[in-house]
Design an enzyme around this catalytic site. Structure first.
Site, mmCIF file in Angstrom:
data_model
loop_
_atom_site.group_PDB
_atom_site.id
_atom_site.type_symbol
_atom_site.label_atom_id
_atom_site.label_comp_id
_atom_site.label_asym_id
_atom_site.label_seq_id
_atom_site.Cartn_x
_atom_site.Cartn_y
_atom_site.Cartn_z
ATOM 1 N N GLU A 76 -1.758 -19.650 51.921
ATOM 2 C CA GLU A 76 -0.476 -18.996 52.097
ATOM 3 C C GLU A 76 0.227 -19.454 53.380
ATOM 4 O OE1 GLU A 76 -0.450 -14.764 52.047
ATOM 5 O OE2 GLU A 76 1.669 -14.719 51.506
ATOM 6 N N ASP A 77 -0.515 -19.604 54.442
ATOM 7 C CA ASP A 77 0.119 -19.841 55.736
ATOM 8 C C ASP A 77 0.120 -21.288 56.201
ATOM 9 O OD1 ASP A 77 0.458 -17.178 55.715
ATOM 10 O OD2 ASP A 77 -1.124 -16.709 57.154
#
Ligand code: MN
Length: 713
Positions: A76-77
């Site tokens: 996600e990051d």
């Protein structure tokens, strides 16, 4: 800040053979991809996955879970690819990281209880591996512990989400300490003043409470000793959130909440459980209705304990649980041990599936003695029959498995369903028969010109969509029938030379509709279109209301007609609308061609033609009188069948047809076949005036080139 070493030593503490190198590899990878990222606290981002992994080791989770904890935010990051994680850390790890990522992406927007329940279910359904939820819970716990760095608005939002979704999930998973910790953290952010008040009240009375706990313990120990029972006694206050709930439920201030104390007596044998219970009940007054025997009747999650509440030494209520060491272990460590425990809630219908699931879970747990093996082996479809998807606004909707965007569209509104032309799932166009998957965000594309299709019935899964599509089709068919009925009636009205311009608004027609017990003119027309009522019936009923004599009832007419069977009218007269009637001329009034005449249907002798004003007709049953007209031609026509055999050649049919037409005969029917030897065999049914005309035609056909045989069939 937690360091890698803390994690590995914690892991090795309960799992000495753990593959620490994989954890180290995950640490290196996570550090690399998160490099340069900073948390709101100012710490390097890596501190978060490290904390999460550490929480997982405190929960005594397996290596894969700890590795997944270290990697849980990489997709996600950072730019990390799932395929790379799979290649480096294996499919299981990748699957967990993927699951955690998917859950993290879900938006929580509605705080309604039903919505929260769907959300919890969706999370459970999305997790094909139970460790997905456990890693997610560890992630959420650390986020809650560091929530203070978020802006206040976000604090409330995340706390609300945690309270509504993640704390109950932790409870359902049996991770009770996690549930209470999350609840208390939520209370701190959502009701800071109440939190502080409860906390200070608890602190204020801490001395008293501890003294009281010691008193109870001493008293109990004494009694147990006398009864020769070896037991451990634990006393504690309930968590802040459950004190808060009691305050709210009973409208009390914190220091008015008395039953905040819970005791636990742990013994060696089942028999002793009941002995202890008897002892307690003889020492303190039990509160009626509070005794629960989960020993002989374990909870669905295998939780076993005796529960009772008594009035304690200082008149305080206290809760006491009694169980064996073995039961205590299940309750503390079992995945679902504390499911709904102390929530004061009865399992609802919607919970039945979870109960079933938990039961299954615990069945597996029973057969797999090693909890780590259990974790590694269990892959489950938690809710195999349901699928949970999002609306574009983030609302969760529940569907049966296999449901399609059409089901989704109808669940919003029947108009959305009827006009549904396409769908986007997660931003991409999909076919209408696409099977919705857990976590999909579904957007319906509508068009005012679009109409439902009968084909949809083949793939929709919800009763609602099915019903609505069927309704629409029926409505549509009715509209077509009304249109057809209108056309038929207009034609019949024209033929009957009636002056009724606007059928739908005509009062006489509306009256006929009522006469025939239809709800409306439209209803009448629809039935006319469907063929359930005839135009003749309607016209016959219309005539009297228009001052015109009624026609005979078609029922009788057709009955009579079926009895009179003759080929053709031979008297230059034709009964209107009915072919092939036997006709005679009446002897009473001797009607002549061109005179205004009517027909009278006799019993078994066909139709007798009378002058319209003949007294026999005036006295006759109106039902038996039919309208007749003089046939324009005086000629009698005969039917003849011709068989023509030709060599198979294009154009021959046209040649034969034109010969027949040139000789003033009508072709009623033509059939052409080709034989095996490539000859054409044509059968014609033609209308001729006499035999001579037929002979002429046959002669002419014979002369056509390629015609081999002409004969009467
Ligand atoms: Mn995270």
């Amino acid at each position: 800040m937690i360091r890698l070493n803390d994690i590995t030593s914690s892991l090795l503490g309960y799992h000495p053979e753990a593959d620490v190198s994989l954890v180290e590899k995950a640490y290196v990878y996570s550090a690399k991809v998160h490099q340069g990222q900073v948390r709101l606290s100012g710490e390097p981002y890596l501190s978060h996955p490290l904390e999460v992994a550490h929480i997982l080791t405190q929960m005594k989770m397996d290596v894969i879970s700890v590795v997944a904890g270290l990697l849980h935010d990489t997709i996600e990051d950072t730019g990390a690819e799932l395929s790379e994680i799979e290649r480096l850390f294996g499919k299981e790890t990748a699957n967990i990281v993927d699951g955690v990522t998917k859950i993290s992406k879900m938006k929580f927007s509605d705080s309604e209880e039903r919505q929260a329940e769907n959300m919890r279910k969706m999370i459970l359904a999305m997790a094909t591996d139970i460790r997905v939820i456990i890693v997610k819970l560890a992630d959420r716990l650390h986020n809650m512990q560091t929530l203070g760095f978020q802006p206040p608005e976000k604090q409330r939002l995340i706390a609300k989400e945690t309270l509504d979704i993640y704390a109950p999930l932790a409870g359902r998973m049996g991770i009770y300490w996690m549930k209470s910790t999350l609840q208390d953290l939520c209370l701190y952010y959502l009701e800071p003043e109440i939190y502080a008040k409860i906390k200070s009240d608890l602190a204020e009375r801490k001395g008293d409470r501890e003294k009281f706990i010691e008193e109870v313990k001493a008293l109990l120990s004494q009694k147990l000793k006398e009864a020769n029972i070896n037991a451990a006694i634990k006393g504690r206050h309930k968590n802040l959130y459950s004190i808060y709930t009691k305050m709210k439920e009973q409208n009390l201030s914190p220091n008015q909440v008395y039953d905040i104390l819970a005791f636990r007596v742990i013994v060696d044998s089942l028999k002793e459980c009941y002995e202890v219970l008897g002892l307690i009940h003889s020492t303190w007054k039990p509160i009626p209705g509070r005794f629960k025997d989960y020993v002989s009747l374990p909870k669905a999650n295998m939780y076993q304990s005796l529960h009772t509440s008594v009035i304690g030494p200082l008149g305080q209520r206290m809760e006491i649980q009694i169980r064996t060491w073995e039961m205590d272990k299940v309750a503390e460590e079992g995945i679902a041990a504390h499911w709904k425990y102390k929530e004061g809630l009865v399992a609802s219908k919607t919970d039945e599936k979870q109960i079933k699931w938990l039961r299954q879970l615990l069945e597996w747990q029973k057969s797999l003695q090693d909890p780590k093996e259990f974790m590694e082996t269990v892959r489950m479809d938690l809710f195999p029959d349901e699928v949970y998807v999002f609306t574009p606004k983030g609302e969760v909707k529940e569907f049966p498995k296999g449901a399609t965007p059409v089901d989704f569209a109808y669940s919003i509104h029947s108009e959305v369903g009827n006009k549904c032309i396409g769908a986007k799932v997660n931003g991409r166009m999909v076919p209408l028969r696409y099977e919705l998957k857990n976590g999909d965000t579904v957007e319906i594309i509508t068009s005012n010109k679009h109409e439902p299709s009968k084909d949809w019935l083949e793939f929709v899964k919800t009763p609602r969509a099915r019903t609505k599509i069927r309704q629409w089709i029926m409505k549509q068919e009715r509209a077509q029938s009304i249109e057809l009925g209108k056309e038929i009636l207009e034609k019949s009205i024209e033929q009957a030379r009636l002056n009724l311009p606007n059928i739908l608004k005509n009062e006489q027609i509306a009256a006929v509709a009522r006469d025939l017990s239809f709800h409306s003119t439209e209803d009448l027309l629809a039935n006319l279109g469907f063929g359930k009522v005839s135009a003749k019936q309607i016209i016959a009923r219309l005539k009297p209301s228009l001052g015109i004599e009624e026609q005979p009832h078609p029922g009788i007419v057709s009955k009579v007609v079926s009895r009179i069977k003759r080929k053709k009218s031979t008297h230059g007269i034709k009964v209107k609308g009915l072919d092939n009637m036997l006709v005679r001329f009446a002897n009473c009034c001797h009607p002549l061609p061109g005179e205004h005449v009517v027909g009278f249907i006799t019993r078994g002798r066909g139709v007798t033609i009378h002058k319209y004003n003949c007294r026999h007709i005036l006295d006759a049953e109106p039902d038996r009188v039919v309208e007749v007209v003089w046939e324009p031609s005086d000629h009698d026509l005969y039917l003849a069948k011709l068989k023509v055999v030709t060599t198979d050649k294009k154009g021959i049919l046209a040649d034969i047809s034109s010969i027949i037409a040139q000789n003033n005969a009508n072709i009623l029917q033509a059939q052409i076949q080709t034989t095996i030897d490539k000859k054409g065999v044509s059968l014609f049914t033609i209308e001729v005036e006499n035999y001579k005309q037929l002979q002429t035609i046959m002669g002419a056909i014979k002369k056509i080139k390629n015609v081999l045989i002409v004969e009467r069939a």
